[in-house]
Design a protein around this motif. Structure first.
Motif, PDB file in Angstrom:
ATOM      1  N   VAL A   1     -41.114   2.374  16.773  1.00 52.18           N
ATOM      2  CA  VAL A   1     -42.029   2.908  15.784  1.00 52.18           C
ATOM      3  C   VAL A   1     -42.325   1.854  14.730  1.00 52.18           C
ATOM      4  CG1 VAL A   1     -41.260   5.268  16.096  1.00 52.18           C
ATOM      5  CG2 VAL A   1     -40.073   3.813  14.467  1.00 52.18           C
ATOM      6  N   SER A   2     -43.333   2.138  13.937  1.00 56.38           N
ATOM      7  CA  SER A   2     -43.645   1.281  12.810  1.00 56.38           C
ATOM      8  C   SER A   2     -43.096   1.922  11.544  1.00 56.38           C
ATOM      9  CB  SER A   2     -45.161   1.098  12.677  1.00 56.38           C
ATOM     10  OG  SER A   2     -45.686   0.501  13.831  1.00 56.38           O
ATOM     11  N   PHE A   3     -42.844   1.130  10.522  1.00 63.86           N
ATOM     12  CA  PHE A   3     -42.334   1.693   9.288  1.00 63.86           C
ATOM     13  C   PHE A   3     -42.983   1.013   8.110  1.00 63.86           C
ATOM     14  CE2 PHE A   3     -40.250  -2.060   8.217  1.00 63.86           C
ATOM     15  CZ  PHE A   3     -39.674  -1.919   6.987  1.00 63.86           C
ATOM     16  N   GLY A   4     -42.594   1.414   6.885  1.00 67.61           N
ATOM     17  CA  GLY A   4     -43.123   0.742   5.731  1.00 67.61           C
ATOM     18  C   GLY A   4     -42.272   0.920   4.507  1.00 67.61           C
ATOM     19  N   ALA A   5     -42.686   0.395   3.363  1.00 67.88           N
ATOM     20  CA  ALA A   5     -41.886   0.521   2.158  1.00 67.88           C
ATOM     21  C   ALA A   5     -42.686   0.393   0.886  1.00 67.88           C
ATOM     22  CB  ALA A   5     -40.793  -0.524   2.161  1.00 67.88           C
ATOM     23  N   PHE A   6     -42.545   1.358   0.002  1.00 69.53           N
ATOM     24  CA  PHE A   6     -43.167   1.354  -1.313  1.00 69.53           C
ATOM     25  C   PHE A   6     -42.126   1.085  -2.382  1.00 69.53           C
ATOM     26  CE2 PHE A   6     -47.438   2.189  -1.719  1.00 69.53           C
ATOM     27  CZ  PHE A   6     -47.880   3.209  -0.922  1.00 69.53           C
ATOM     28  N   ALA A   7     -42.553   0.589  -3.514  1.00 70.90           N
ATOM     29  CA  ALA A   7     -41.705   0.459  -4.698  1.00 70.90           C
ATOM     30  C   ALA A   7     -40.393  -0.223  -4.393  1.00 70.90           C
ATOM     31  CB  ALA A   7     -41.441   1.829  -5.309  1.00 70.90           C
TER      32      ALA A   7
ATOM     33  N   PRO B   1     -33.423  -1.743  21.229  1.00 68.05           N
ATOM     34  CA  PRO B   1     -32.477  -0.731  20.749  1.00 68.05           C
ATOM     35  C   PRO B   1     -33.195   0.590  20.494  1.00 68.05           C
ATOM     36  CG  PRO B   1     -32.166  -2.813  19.596  1.00 68.05           C
ATOM     37  CD  PRO B   1     -33.428  -2.961  20.393  1.00 68.05           C
ATOM     38  N   ASP B   2     -32.475   1.705  20.600  1.00 66.57           N
ATOM     39  CA  ASP B   2     -33.089   3.015  20.408  1.00 66.57           C
ATOM     40  C   ASP B   2     -33.704   3.181  19.025  1.00 66.57           C
ATOM     41  OD1 ASP B   2     -32.395   3.740  22.962  1.00 66.57           O
ATOM     42  OD2 ASP B   2     -30.610   4.873  22.381  1.00 66.57           O
ATOM     43  N   ASP B   3     -33.144   2.493  18.027  1.00 67.58           N
ATOM     44  CA  ASP B   3     -33.649   2.665  16.667  1.00 67.58           C
ATOM     45  C   ASP B   3     -34.528   1.498  16.219  1.00 67.58           C
ATOM     46  OD1 ASP B   3     -31.603   0.814  16.527  1.00 67.58           O
ATOM     47  OD2 ASP B   3     -30.779   1.564  14.628  1.00 67.58           O
ATOM     48  N   ALA B   4     -35.098   0.770  17.177  1.00 66.58           N
ATOM     49  CA  ALA B   4     -35.960  -0.367  16.834  1.00 66.58           C
ATOM     50  C   ALA B   4     -37.224   0.107  16.126  1.00 66.58           C
ATOM     51  CB  ALA B   4     -36.327  -1.151  18.086  1.00 66.58           C
ATOM     52  N   VAL B   5     -37.595  -0.598  15.065  1.00 65.29           N
ATOM     53  CA  VAL B   5     -38.759  -0.258  14.254  1.00 65.29           C
ATOM     54  C   VAL B   5     -39.594  -1.518  14.041  1.00 65.29           C
ATOM     55  CG1 VAL B   5     -39.547   0.580  12.009  1.00 65.29           C
ATOM     56  CG2 VAL B   5     -37.513   1.575  13.062  1.00 65.29           C
ATOM     57  N   GLU B   6     -40.883  -1.424  14.275  1.00 64.96           N
ATOM     58  CA  GLU B   6     -41.754  -2.582  14.081  1.00 64.96           C
ATOM     59  C   GLU B   6     -41.943  -2.853  12.597  1.00 64.96           C
ATOM     60  OE1 GLU B   6     -45.523  -2.347  16.040  1.00 64.96           O
ATOM     61  OE2 GLU B   6     -46.273  -4.174  15.076  1.00 64.96           O
ATOM     62  N   VAL B   7     -41.703  -4.111  12.182  1.00 63.47           N
ATOM     63  CA  VAL B   7     -41.786  -4.456  10.771  1.00 63.47           C
ATOM     64  C   VAL B   7     -42.721  -5.616  10.466  1.00 63.47           C
ATOM     65  CG1 VAL B   7     -39.522  -3.532  10.163  1.00 63.47           C
ATOM     66  CG2 VAL B   7     -39.692  -5.867  11.019  1.00 63.47           C
TER      67      VAL B   7
ATOM     68  N   ALA C   1     -45.996 -12.112   9.082  1.00 60.99           N
ATOM     69  CA  ALA C   1     -46.708 -11.180   8.212  1.00 60.99           C
ATOM     70  C   ALA C   1     -45.959  -9.857   8.288  1.00 60.99           C
ATOM     71  CB  ALA C   1     -48.153 -11.005   8.680  1.00 60.99           C
ATOM     72  N   ALA C   2     -45.274  -9.515   7.211  1.00 60.67           N
ATOM     73  CA  ALA C   2     -44.498  -8.272   7.184  1.00 60.67           C
ATOM     74  C   ALA C   2     -45.404  -7.093   6.892  1.00 60.67           C
ATOM     75  CB  ALA C   2     -43.402  -8.374   6.120  1.00 60.67           C
ATOM     76  N   HIS C   3     -45.221  -6.002   7.619  1.00 67.73           N
ATOM     77  CA  HIS C   3     -46.055  -4.825   7.393  1.00 67.73           C
ATOM     78  C   HIS C   3     -45.908  -4.305   5.971  1.00 67.73           C
ATOM     79  CE1 HIS C   3     -47.146  -4.948  11.465  1.00 67.73           C
ATOM     80  NE2 HIS C   3     -46.187  -4.205  11.978  1.00 67.73           N
ATOM     81  N   ALA C   4     -44.717  -4.485   5.395  1.00 67.10           N
ATOM     82  CA  ALA C   4     -44.478  -3.949   4.059  1.00 67.10           C
ATOM     83  C   ALA C   4     -44.783  -4.941   2.965  1.00 67.10           C
ATOM     84  CB  ALA C   4     -43.028  -3.485   3.936  1.00 67.10           C
TER      85      ALA C   4
ATOM     86  N   GLN D   1     -42.117  -6.188  -0.912  1.00 67.12           N
ATOM     87  CA  GLN D   1     -42.207  -4.732  -0.961  1.00 67.12           C
ATOM     88  C   GLN D   1     -41.691  -4.160   0.354  1.00 67.12           C
ATOM     89  OE1 GLN D   1     -46.133  -2.997  -1.337  1.00 67.12           O
ATOM     90  NE2 GLN D   1     -45.427  -1.661  -2.958  1.00 67.12           N
ATOM     91  N   GLY D   2     -40.500  -4.567   0.723  1.00 72.91           N
ATOM     92  CA  GLY D   2     -39.898  -4.068   1.947  1.00 72.91           C
ATOM     93  C   GLY D   2     -39.650  -5.135   2.973  1.00 72.91           C
ATOM     94  N   GLY D   3     -40.151  -6.347   2.742  1.00 77.90           N
ATOM     95  CA  GLY D   3     -39.947  -7.423   3.697  1.00 77.90           C
ATOM     96  C   GLY D   3     -38.491  -7.834   3.819  1.00 77.90           C
ATOM     97  N   ASP D   4     -37.646  -7.374   2.908  1.00 75.68           N
ATOM     98  CA  ASP D   4     -36.230  -7.714   3.002  1.00 75.68           C
ATOM     99  C   ASP D   4     -35.560  -7.038   4.188  1.00 75.68           C
ATOM    100  OD1 ASP D   4     -36.772  -5.435   1.564  1.00 75.68           O
ATOM    101  OD2 ASP D   4     -35.074  -5.625   0.210  1.00 75.68           O
ATOM    102  N   ALA D   5     -36.239  -6.102   4.853  1.00 75.32           N
ATOM    103  CA  ALA D   5     -35.716  -5.594   6.123  1.00 75.32           C
ATOM    104  C   ALA D   5     -35.667  -6.733   7.127  1.00 75.32           C
ATOM    105  CB  ALA D   5     -36.593  -4.459   6.642  1.00 75.32           C
ATOM    106  N   LEU D   6     -36.613  -7.646   7.032  1.00 74.65           N
ATOM    107  CA  LEU D   6     -36.648  -8.816   7.909  1.00 74.65           C
ATOM    108  C   LEU D   6     -35.594  -9.841   7.509  1.00 74.65           C
ATOM    109  CD1 LEU D   6     -40.499  -9.193   8.181  1.00 74.65           C
ATOM    110  CD2 LEU D   6     -38.989  -9.217  10.155  1.00 74.65           C
TER     111      LEU D   6
END
Length: 229
Positions: free
Chosen positions: A20-26, A52-58, A74-77, A81-86
């Protein structure tokens, strides 16, 4: 109350074994020059049969960075603003068409409005350029922890929405970034003028004035919103 978005389209699709895809605000800004480096030697980029079962596109690799094999993502977030998931994940999963690879992260950091990273096995610019166009996934379990009043979009998709009177309003199909805040896009079964079944839609701002409670365990969001709004 805030919700972490994926930027770009801001879409987050329901989990069904497919990524799935995800995102992040604030998101609290990450240190722009901080480098997160993995400890010890790591294996190179390898082909895998499945994510992995919990893989999320970032994000997606858009270019090489420098001459030593670093890639630019290019981070989706957005980088701050959420790129720290990467930058926090020790391994990325790369997807292009039907090909899938695991890519251990040697080091990653924010650079302007992108993320740059050195992946194990990519030692020069040509190898980095060969990774352009690959979509980047990380495990949901590798996402940075959130404060009590923050939520990732991907965790809200599919939750039931009810108002304070207990009237069911539908379920969260998507979230929209309107620039100021997130908006829940809630779908519900309805009937068209011709009597045929159709899918109705409600747009509810994800702000404290309207969203009163998010109970992820119960898979429910309680809102101050009337059914005829």
């Amino acid at each position: 109350m805030s919700v972490r978005d994926s930027g770009g389209s801001g879409r987050a699709k329901a989990v069904s074994r497919a990524p799935v895809s995800f995102g992040a605000f604030a998101r609290k800004p990450v240190e722009r020059n901080a480098v997160h480096a993995a400890a010890g030697p790591a294996p190179g980029i390898e082909a895998v049969e499945a994510l992995p079962d919990d893989a999320v596109e970032v994000g997606a690799i858009v270019d090489a960075y420098g001459l030593k094999g670093w890639v630019k993502v290019a981070a989706h977030a957005g980088a701050t603003q959420g790129g720290d998931a990467l930058t926090s994940a020790k391994c990325w999963w790369l997807v292009k068409g039907r090909e899938m690879k695991s890519a251990p992260v040697v080091a990653a950091k924010t650079h302007s409005d992108t993320i740059v990273a050195q992946l194990s096995g990519a030692g020069d610019r040509d190898q980095a350029l060969a990774l352009r166009g690959w979509r980047v996934y990380v495990r949901r379990s590798d996402f940075p922890a959130l404060d009590a009043d923050e939520f990732y979009w991907v965790d809200l998709i599919g939750l039931e929405v009810v108002n304070e009177a207990g009237v069911a309003l539908g379920s969260v199909a998507d979230l929209i970034d309107n620039g100021a805040h997130a908006v829940l896009r809630v779908e519900y079964p309805s009937q068209g003028k011709d009597g045929q079944s159709v899918t109705g839609e409600r747009l509810i701002p994800f702000v404290g004035v309207y969203v009163k409670a998010v109970d992820q365990a119960a898979k429910r969001i309680v809102v101050d919103w009337e059914a005829d709004y």
